[in-house]
Design a protein around this motif. Structure first.
Motif, PDB file in Angstrom:
ATOM      1  N   LEU A  22       0.868  -1.181   0.000  1.00  0.00           N
ATOM      2  CA  LEU A  22       0.000   0.000   0.000  1.00  0.00           C
ATOM      3  C   LEU A  22       0.900   1.224   0.000  1.00  0.00           C
ATOM      4  O   LEU A  22       1.670   1.448   0.930  1.00  0.00           O
ATOM      5  CB  LEU A  22      -0.912   0.013   1.226  1.00  0.00           C
ATOM      6  CG  LEU A  22      -1.775   1.274   1.401  1.00  0.00           C
ATOM      7  CD1 LEU A  22      -2.716   1.469   0.218  1.00  0.00           C
ATOM      8  CD2 LEU A  22      -2.578   1.211   2.700  1.00  0.00           C
ATOM      9  N   CYS A  61      -0.976  -1.066  -4.390  1.00  0.00           N
ATOM     10  CA  CYS A  61      -2.189  -0.250  -4.331  1.00  0.00           C
ATOM     11  C   CYS A  61      -1.780   1.166  -3.946  1.00  0.00           C
ATOM     12  O   CYS A  61      -1.147   1.372  -2.908  1.00  0.00           O
ATOM     13  CB  CYS A  61      -3.176  -0.796  -3.300  1.00  0.00           C
ATOM     14  SG  CYS A  61      -4.069  -2.260  -3.871  1.00  0.00           S
ATOM     15  N   TYR A 104      -0.050  -1.998 -10.705  1.00  0.00           N
ATOM     16  CA  TYR A 104      -0.544  -1.123  -9.639  1.00  0.00           C
ATOM     17  C   TYR A 104      -2.003  -0.752  -9.882  1.00  0.00           C
ATOM     18  O   TYR A 104      -2.470  -0.675 -11.013  1.00  0.00           O
ATOM     19  CB  TYR A 104       0.326   0.131  -9.485  1.00  0.00           C
ATOM     20  CG  TYR A 104       0.313   1.106 -10.644  1.00  0.00           C
ATOM     21  CD1 TYR A 104      -0.540   2.212 -10.650  1.00  0.00           C
ATOM     22  CD2 TYR A 104       1.183   0.949 -11.724  1.00  0.00           C
ATOM     23  CE1 TYR A 104      -0.531   3.121 -11.701  1.00  0.00           C
ATOM     24  CE2 TYR A 104       1.208   1.851 -12.773  1.00  0.00           C
ATOM     25  CZ  TYR A 104       0.343   2.941 -12.755  1.00  0.00           C
ATOM     26  OH  TYR A 104       0.357   3.842 -13.801  1.00  0.00           O
ATOM     27  N   PHE A 105      -2.719  -0.593  -8.776  1.00  0.00           N
ATOM     28  CA  PHE A 105      -4.112  -0.189  -8.772  1.00  0.00           C
ATOM     29  C   PHE A 105      -4.207   1.128  -7.999  1.00  0.00           C
ATOM     30  O   PHE A 105      -3.409   1.383  -7.101  1.00  0.00           O
ATOM     31  CB  PHE A 105      -4.977  -1.256  -8.092  1.00  0.00           C
ATOM     32  CG  PHE A 105      -4.962  -2.579  -8.808  1.00  0.00           C
ATOM     33  CD1 PHE A 105      -6.007  -2.939  -9.646  1.00  0.00           C
ATOM     34  CD2 PHE A 105      -3.910  -3.471  -8.649  1.00  0.00           C
ATOM     35  CE1 PHE A 105      -5.998  -4.161 -10.312  1.00  0.00           C
ATOM     36  CE2 PHE A 105      -3.884  -4.689  -9.310  1.00  0.00           C
ATOM     37  CZ  PHE A 105      -4.928  -5.034 -10.149  1.00  0.00           C
ATOM     38  N   TYR A 111      -6.551   3.833  -5.719  1.00  0.00           N
ATOM     39  CA  TYR A 111      -7.748   4.153  -4.942  1.00  0.00           C
ATOM     40  C   TYR A 111      -8.026   5.644  -5.129  1.00  0.00           C
ATOM     41  O   TYR A 111      -7.172   6.475  -4.813  1.00  0.00           O
ATOM     42  CB  TYR A 111      -7.524   3.816  -3.469  1.00  0.00           C
ATOM     43  CG  TYR A 111      -8.749   3.999  -2.608  1.00  0.00           C
ATOM     44  CD1 TYR A 111      -9.556   2.917  -2.270  1.00  0.00           C
ATOM     45  CD2 TYR A 111      -9.114   5.255  -2.142  1.00  0.00           C
ATOM     46  CE1 TYR A 111     -10.686   3.090  -1.489  1.00  0.00           C
ATOM     47  CE2 TYR A 111     -10.243   5.433  -1.363  1.00  0.00           C
ATOM     48  CZ  TYR A 111     -11.022   4.352  -1.038  1.00  0.00           C
ATOM     49  OH  TYR A 111     -12.140   4.530  -0.267  1.00  0.00           O
TER      50      TYR A 111
END
Length: 202
Positions: free
Chosen positions: A7, A116, A139-140, A142
């Motif tokens: 993260l 993330c 990678y994502f 948010y």
């Protein structure tokens, strides 16, 4: 199979956040709590999560502290690496980028399935993109707020407004290169033609 996730964001732990947010003109309490819930959700879902973070604070002189130290904590749930931050105009983003890249590549020996990125912030997105280019780790992102509406600022200088537009374009471009997005509403996905077809989760 248990996923190993990094993260990448601003979650520095309660003790560090409370110590270094004191006296800040605009402490990022709500954003900090939201990212904490996101971290909790991933761990409750069975993921092993390491974090790489720098504190979200107002830039000097709105926050009188110029330097925020780095530190690392390790627990059974994953490591927490807080990168040092130089809190001066312009240098702040560069400092965050270098620290975040260092923190990410320090984890290269441990197996990482994905990264993330919490919030569409340029240094973190660039670091995730570079990490993917070198190590092939997707990678994502948010996205609690649409980048184009973040930090609008009233009465900014022309040069600042131009830089903000360039930054918004860069953010949009880096989101479009991600493997997917987490959003607060499905309508946020349709806002940008660059990443409207990305896999998403509300």
């Amino acid at each position: 199979m248990r996923k190993n996730i990094v993260l990448l964001g601003f979650y520095v732990g309660d003790e560090y956040f409370e110590k270094y947010s004191k006296g800040d003109s605009f402490p990022q309490v709500a954003a900090y709590k939201l990212e904490g819930r996101f971290l909790d959700a991933m761990r409750l879902g069975g993921a092993f999560v390491n974090t790489v973070a720098s504190i979200a604070v107002s830039t000097y002189p709105r926050n009188k502290r110029i330097f925020f130290p780095g530190m690392q904590k390790v627990s059974s749930e994953g490591s927490c690496r807080i990168v040092p931050l130089l809190n001066l105009p312009m240098l702040k983003m560069f400092s965050r980028l270098l620290g975040t890249l260092y923190g990410l590549f320090r984890l290269r020996k441990s197996k990482t399935d994905m990264v993330c990125v919490y919030a569409a912030h340029t240094p973190n997105l660039v670091a995730a993109y570079v990490f993917r280019k070198f190590l092939g780790v997707n990678y994502f992102v948010y996205i609690p707020d649409l980048p184009i509406y973040m930090d609008m600022g009233v009465g900014r200088l022309l040069v600042t407004r131009v830089l903000k537009k360039i930054d918004s374009w860069l953010i949009d471009n880096l989101i479009s290169r991600s493997a997917g997005v987490f959003v607060a509403s499905e309508y946020m996905v349709a806002d940008s033609s660059r990443w409207s077809k990305k896999p998403f989760m509300v």
